[in-house]
Design a protein around this motif. Structure first.
Motif, PDB file in Angstrom:
ATOM      1  N   ASP A   1      16.741   1.341  -1.416  1.00 44.76           N
ATOM      2  CA  ASP A   1      16.858   2.002  -2.725  1.00 44.76           C
ATOM      3  C   ASP A   1      15.641   1.714  -3.590  1.00 44.76           C
ATOM      4  OD1 ASP A   1      19.313   3.053  -2.076  1.00 44.76           O
ATOM      5  OD2 ASP A   1      20.475   1.486  -3.090  1.00 44.76           O
ATOM      6  N   SER A   2      15.200   0.463  -3.589  1.00 46.66           N
ATOM      7  CA  SER A   2      14.059   0.077  -4.408  1.00 46.66           C
ATOM      8  C   SER A   2      12.793   0.822  -3.976  1.00 46.66           C
ATOM      9  CB  SER A   2      13.835  -1.435  -4.314  1.00 46.66           C
ATOM     10  OG  SER A   2      12.662  -1.820  -5.011  1.00 46.66           O
ATOM     11  N   GLN A   3      12.555   0.894  -2.658  1.00 50.95           N
ATOM     12  CA  GLN A   3      11.350   1.567  -2.179  1.00 50.95           C
ATOM     13  C   GLN A   3      11.416   3.071  -2.425  1.00 50.95           C
ATOM     14  OE1 GLN A   3      10.342   0.390   1.847  1.00 50.95           O
ATOM     15  NE2 GLN A   3      10.613  -1.786   1.392  1.00 50.95           N
ATOM     16  N   CYS A   4      12.581   3.665  -2.252  1.00 50.11           N
ATOM     17  CA  CYS A   4      12.737   5.101  -2.521  1.00 50.11           C
ATOM     18  C   CYS A   4      12.485   5.403  -4.002  1.00 50.11           C
ATOM     19  CB  CYS A   4      14.125   5.577  -2.103  1.00 50.11           C
ATOM     20  SG  CYS A   4      14.366   5.697  -0.314  1.00 50.11           S
ATOM     21  N   ASN A   5      12.962   4.520  -4.875  1.00 52.38           N
ATOM     22  CA  ASN A   5      12.739   4.714  -6.310  1.00 52.38           C
ATOM     23  C   ASN A   5      11.259   4.592  -6.656  1.00 52.38           C
ATOM     24  OD1 ASN A   5      15.465   5.110  -6.807  1.00 52.38           O
ATOM     25  ND2 ASN A   5      15.849   2.944  -7.259  1.00 52.38           N
ATOM     26  N   GLN A   6      10.579   3.637  -6.008  1.00 55.17           N
ATOM     27  CA  GLN A   6       9.143   3.492  -6.249  1.00 55.17           C
ATOM     28  C   GLN A   6       8.385   4.750  -5.827  1.00 55.17           C
ATOM     29  OE1 GLN A   6       7.288  -0.250  -4.924  1.00 55.17           O
ATOM     30  NE2 GLN A   6       9.357  -1.111  -4.748  1.00 55.17           N
ATOM     31  N   VAL A   7       8.750   5.275  -4.667  1.00 52.83           N
ATOM     32  CA  VAL A   7       8.077   6.475  -4.159  1.00 52.83           C
ATOM     33  C   VAL A   7       8.350   7.653  -5.085  1.00 52.83           C
ATOM     34  CG1 VAL A   7       8.070   8.174  -2.287  1.00 52.83           C
ATOM     35  CG2 VAL A   7       7.991   5.729  -1.762  1.00 52.83           C
ATOM     36  N   GLN A   8       9.596   7.829  -5.497  1.00 53.58           N
ATOM     37  CA  GLN A   8       9.914   8.945  -6.384  1.00 53.58           C
ATOM     38  C   GLN A   8       9.186   8.815  -7.717  1.00 53.58           C
ATOM     39  OE1 GLN A   8      14.107   9.598  -6.984  1.00 53.58           O
ATOM     40  NE2 GLN A   8      13.796  11.583  -7.968  1.00 53.58           N
ATOM     41  N   ASP A   9       9.083   7.606  -8.227  1.00 51.28           N
ATOM     42  CA  ASP A   9       8.341   7.395  -9.479  1.00 51.28           C
ATOM     43  C   ASP A   9       6.863   7.726  -9.290  1.00 51.28           C
ATOM     44  OD1 ASP A   9       8.167   6.310 -12.267  1.00 51.28           O
ATOM     45  OD2 ASP A   9       6.863   4.851 -11.268  1.00 51.28           O
TER      46      ASP A   9
ATOM     47  N   VAL B   1       7.359  19.768  -4.996  1.00 54.75           N
ATOM     48  CA  VAL B   1       7.992  18.717  -4.199  1.00 54.75           C
ATOM     49  C   VAL B   1       9.505  18.859  -4.315  1.00 54.75           C
ATOM     50  CG1 VAL B   1       8.172  16.245  -3.762  1.00 54.75           C
ATOM     51  CG2 VAL B   1       6.020  17.205  -4.628  1.00 54.75           C
ATOM     52  N   LEU B   2      10.168  19.013  -3.190  1.00 58.12           N
ATOM     53  CA  LEU B   2      11.612  19.216  -3.179  1.00 58.12           C
ATOM     54  C   LEU B   2      12.331  17.999  -3.751  1.00 58.12           C
ATOM     55  CD1 LEU B   2      13.902  21.140  -2.294  1.00 58.12           C
ATOM     56  CD2 LEU B   2      13.902  19.969  -0.077  1.00 58.12           C
ATOM     57  N   GLN B   3      13.336  18.263  -4.544  1.00 55.06           N
ATOM     58  CA  GLN B   3      14.208  17.244  -5.150  1.00 55.06           C
ATOM     59  C   GLN B   3      13.439  16.274  -6.046  1.00 55.06           C
ATOM     60  OE1 GLN B   3      17.889  16.848  -1.959  1.00 55.06           O
ATOM     61  NE2 GLN B   3      16.296  15.297  -1.923  1.00 55.06           N
ATOM     62  N   GLY B   4      12.322  16.742  -6.611  1.00 54.04           N
ATOM     63  CA  GLY B   4      11.574  15.903  -7.525  1.00 54.04           C
ATOM     64  C   GLY B   4      11.007  14.642  -6.899  1.00 54.04           C
ATOM     65  N   GLY B   5      10.813  14.665  -5.578  1.00 51.08           N
ATOM     66  CA  GLY B   5      10.243  13.500  -4.890  1.00 51.08           C
ATOM     67  C   GLY B   5      11.266  12.545  -4.324  1.00 51.08           C
ATOM     68  N   LYS B   6      12.538  12.890  -4.415  1.00 47.87           N
ATOM     69  CA  LYS B   6      13.570  12.065  -3.795  1.00 47.87           C
ATOM     70  C   LYS B   6      13.465  12.209  -2.283  1.00 47.87           C
ATOM     71  CE  LYS B   6      18.586  11.365  -3.648  1.00 47.87           C
ATOM     72  NZ  LYS B   6      19.907  11.841  -4.164  1.00 47.87           N
ATOM     73  N   SER B   7      13.385  11.087  -1.581  1.00 45.91           N
ATOM     74  CA  SER B   7      13.150  11.110  -0.135  1.00 45.91           C
ATOM     75  C   SER B   7      14.451  11.284   0.646  1.00 45.91           C
ATOM     76  CB  SER B   7      12.461   9.815   0.318  1.00 45.91           C
ATOM     77  OG  SER B   7      11.199   9.659  -0.291  1.00 45.91           O
ATOM     78  N   PHE B   8      14.380  12.103   1.691  1.00 43.38           N
ATOM     79  CA  PHE B   8      15.499  12.212   2.628  1.00 43.38           C
ATOM     80  C   PHE B   8      15.469  10.987   3.537  1.00 43.38           C
ATOM     81  CE2 PHE B   8      15.047  16.554   1.282  1.00 43.38           C
ATOM     82  CZ  PHE B   8      16.356  17.029   1.255  1.00 43.38           C
TER      83      PHE B   8
ATOM     84  N   LEU C   1       9.645  14.980   1.059  1.00 42.00           N
ATOM     85  CA  LEU C   1       9.442  13.582   1.416  1.00 42.00           C
ATOM     86  C   LEU C   1      10.584  13.077   2.296  1.00 42.00           C
ATOM     87  CD1 LEU C   1       7.649  13.773  -1.350  1.00 42.00           C
ATOM     88  CD2 LEU C   1       7.639  11.292  -1.075  1.00 42.00           C
ATOM     89  N   VAL C   2      10.218  12.316   3.336  1.00 40.25           N
ATOM     90  CA  VAL C   2      11.195  11.784   4.283  1.00 40.25           C
ATOM     91  C   VAL C   2      10.867  10.323   4.547  1.00 40.25           C
ATOM     92  CG1 VAL C   2      12.248  12.028   6.562  1.00 40.25           C
ATOM     93  CG2 VAL C   2      11.322  14.055   5.398  1.00 40.25           C
ATOM     94  N   VAL C   3      11.877   9.463   4.482  1.00 36.26           N
ATOM     95  CA  VAL C   3      11.700   8.059   4.812  1.00 36.26           C
ATOM     96  C   VAL C   3      12.424   7.766   6.125  1.00 36.26           C
ATOM     97  CG1 VAL C   3      13.657   7.423   3.307  1.00 36.26           C
ATOM     98  CG2 VAL C   3      12.024   5.665   4.066  1.00 36.26           C
ATOM     99  N   THR C   4      11.736   7.104   7.035  1.00 35.08           N
ATOM    100  CA  THR C   4      12.284   6.755   8.345  1.00 35.08           C
ATOM    101  C   THR C   4      12.506   5.234   8.424  1.00 35.08           C
ATOM    102  OG1 THR C   4      10.093   6.469   9.340  1.00 35.08           O
ATOM    103  CG2 THR C   4      11.034   8.689   9.365  1.00 35.08           C
ATOM    104  N   HIS C   5      13.019   4.806   9.587  1.00 36.19           N
ATOM    105  CA  HIS C   5      13.267   3.385   9.839  1.00 36.19           C
ATOM    106  C   HIS C   5      14.168   2.781   8.762  1.00 36.19           C
ATOM    107  CE1 HIS C   5       9.504   4.294  11.991  1.00 36.19           C
ATOM    108  NE2 HIS C   5       9.825   3.306  12.833  1.00 36.19           N
TER     109      HIS C   5
ATOM    110  N   GLN D   1       0.806  -1.219   0.000  1.00 34.21           N
ATOM    111  CA  GLN D   1       0.000   0.000   0.000  1.00 34.21           C
ATOM    112  C   GLN D   1       0.841   1.273   0.000  1.00 34.21           C
ATOM    113  OE1 GLN D   1      -2.491  -0.317   3.461  1.00 34.21           O
ATOM    114  NE2 GLN D   1      -3.573  -2.131   2.721  1.00 34.21           N
ATOM    115  N   LEU D   2       2.161   1.136   0.047  1.00 32.39           N
ATOM    116  CA  LEU D   2       3.035   2.288   0.224  1.00 32.39           C
ATOM    117  C   LEU D   2       2.823   3.356  -0.844  1.00 32.39           C
ATOM    118  CD1 LEU D   2       5.373   3.845   1.485  1.00 32.39           C
ATOM    119  CD2 LEU D   2       6.950   2.382   0.194  1.00 32.39           C
ATOM    120  N   THR D   3       2.967   2.985  -2.115  1.00 29.15           N
ATOM    121  CA  THR D   3       2.859   3.992  -3.179  1.00 29.15           C
ATOM    122  C   THR D   3       1.446   4.556  -3.283  1.00 29.15           C
ATOM    123  OG1 THR D   3       2.498   2.235  -4.820  1.00 29.15           O
ATOM    124  CG2 THR D   3       4.771   3.017  -4.502  1.00 29.15           C
ATOM    125  N   GLU D   4       0.456   3.717  -2.991  1.00 29.62           N
ATOM    126  CA  GLU D   4      -0.917   4.198  -3.029  1.00 29.62           C
ATOM    127  C   GLU D   4      -1.153   5.255  -1.958  1.00 29.62           C
ATOM    128  OE1 GLU D   4      -4.506   4.996  -4.330  1.00 29.62           O
ATOM    129  OE2 GLU D   4      -3.135   3.592  -5.310  1.00 29.62           O
TER     130      GLU D   4
END
Length: 407
Positions: free
Chosen positions: A240-248, A270-277, A226-230, A203-206
């Motif tokens: 890397d795979s999940q960050c790429n999915q989110v950015q896409d 969206v800062l950095q085109g959706g690339k997550s910190f 966008l910020v990714v934790t844990h 459900q992440l990308t949704e």
């Protein structure tokens, strides 16, 4: 002479060439020699969808101008759309006041959005911590409703007072929380990295798409980080795979927004085109970089150091102090007294506009109405038809608790 200026080209800045009997104005890059214009009375910049800022000081030099219309300028931020929506005469009165006595606004709203257990509260605690770390949060201490806190960031160039709103991610609060999103704000959209075995990964990308759609529908010119934790809970390859999915997902969402939005309507930034910190709130990894980016991003927004009447800034400070003193709401009489303390008449035009402006930016929420004057102004109207009435709520968390009780 009464004149209207109709501009059809897309403009961000412009030059006004003065002449004896002004009928048309050509805009190129900036305004000069406006003090030579003596016959102009009304300016109309309506329907310039790309127009973002007007040279307020120069327009104020045109002493004969009494009306400045900016209807349907979707990307305009100076003067504020909350003011220009009230009409040309009121907008020009606003400009005259800030020309006489104005100060920059350094108070900014900061929202933490995301699903439950994504790490929003820990992220904020790490951001405000001198060692960039947050202590673990027990399950029974998770955010309920909205948690509100002021956070002063002292930067080498600018001090920023963030009014932080940590929104609970539970589904029961989602619809309520949307009523407290503000246009002049920075949004940290927080998500957590999931192991490949976690059911929530599907459900992440949704969910990311959902939050972006909420912001686009309610606040189409919102600023998002966008910020990714844990990040320590998965391998670097999985992260890397999940960050790429989110950015896409962000890229495709922004593209779709542009397709179905009205032409020239604002789109969320969206800062950095959706690339997550990537951050680890317990160890402090990535927190300093995120804090620096947050400060720089905030300083670059058109609302930071926005020039407002001094009385508006002082009234905002009075509200903040009242919340710190434990007040939840103010009666109409108390609200009127605050106005008088900062030099505004409760029966005056500027108090009414200031009240609506502070409501629009989330400093207050009022349950009453501010009755609009007739086209002819206040003259001849009874006092009760031009005054403010209704309870003024100043504590957002309290309002959420009240609404929670209703559902």
């Amino acid at each position: 002479i009464e004149l209207s200026i109709f501009l059809h080209q897309k403009l961000s800045s412009f030059e006004c060439t003065a002449c004896a009997d002004l009928q048309y104005v050509t805009f190129q890059s900036k305004i000069e020699n406006l003090q030579n214009i003596s016959t102009l009375k009304r300016l109309d910049f309506s329907n310039n969808h790309s127009l973002r800022k007007l040279p307020l000081n120069e327009i104020c030099q045109m002493t004969t101008v009494y009306s400045l219309s900016c209807n349907d300028c979707r990307n305009l931020w100076s003067p504020p759309q909350e003011v220009t929506s009230r009409g040309g005469k009121d907008t020009m009165l606003f400009l005259r006041q800030i020309n006489e006595d104005a100060v920059p606004n350094t108070v900014m709203s900061l929202f933490l959005l995301g699903d439950g257990e994504s790490g929003k509260t820990s992220l904020f605690r790490a951001l405000k911590s001198p060692n960039n770390r947050a202590d673990p949060i027990r399950e029974d201490h998770r955010t309920i409703g909205i948690t509100k806190e002021d956070w002063l960031v002292q930067d080498s160039q600018d001090d920023i007072l963030f009014r932080v709103m940590d929104l609970a991610g539970q589904a029961v609060y989602e619809n309520i929380n949307q009523f407290f999103l503000y246009r002049r704000a920075i949004y940290l959209l927080v998500w957590r990295a999931y192991s490949v075995q976690d059911d929530r990964l599907g459900q992440l990308t949704e969910r990311i798409r959902h939050w972006l759609e909420v912001l686009q529908m309610r606040l189409p010119d919102a600023r998002v980080i966008l910020v990714v934790t844990h990040i320590d809970s998965v391998s670097s390859t999985v992260l890397d795979s999940q960050c790429n999915q989110v950015q896409d997902t962000v890229t495709r969402s922004l593209s779709s927004f542009k397709q179905w939005s009205i032409k020239d309507s604002p789109i969320i930034e969206v800062l950095q085109g959706g690339k997550s910190f990537r951050v680890n709130c317990l160890l402090g990894d990535g927190i300093q970089e995120l804090r620096n980016k947050l400060v720089n991003f905030t300083s670059s927004t058109p609302w930071f150091k926005e020039i407002l009447p001094r009385s508006w800034i002082e009234l905002q400070s009075k509200v903040i102090q009242a919340v710190q003193d434990g007040r939840k709401c103010l009666s109409p009489a108390e609200w009127n007294r605050l106005a008088e303390m900062v030099g505004m008449s409760p029966d005056g035009y500027m108090f009414k506009v200031a009240t609506e402006f502070l409501n629009d930016i989330g400093v207050i929420r009022f349950a009453g109405v501010i009755r609009n004057p007739s086209a002819g102004g206040y003259t001849g109207l009874p006092k009760e038809s031009r005054s403010y009435s209704g309870t003024v709520f100043i504590d957002t968390a309290y309002m959420v608790d009240v609404l929670k009780g209703l559902i």
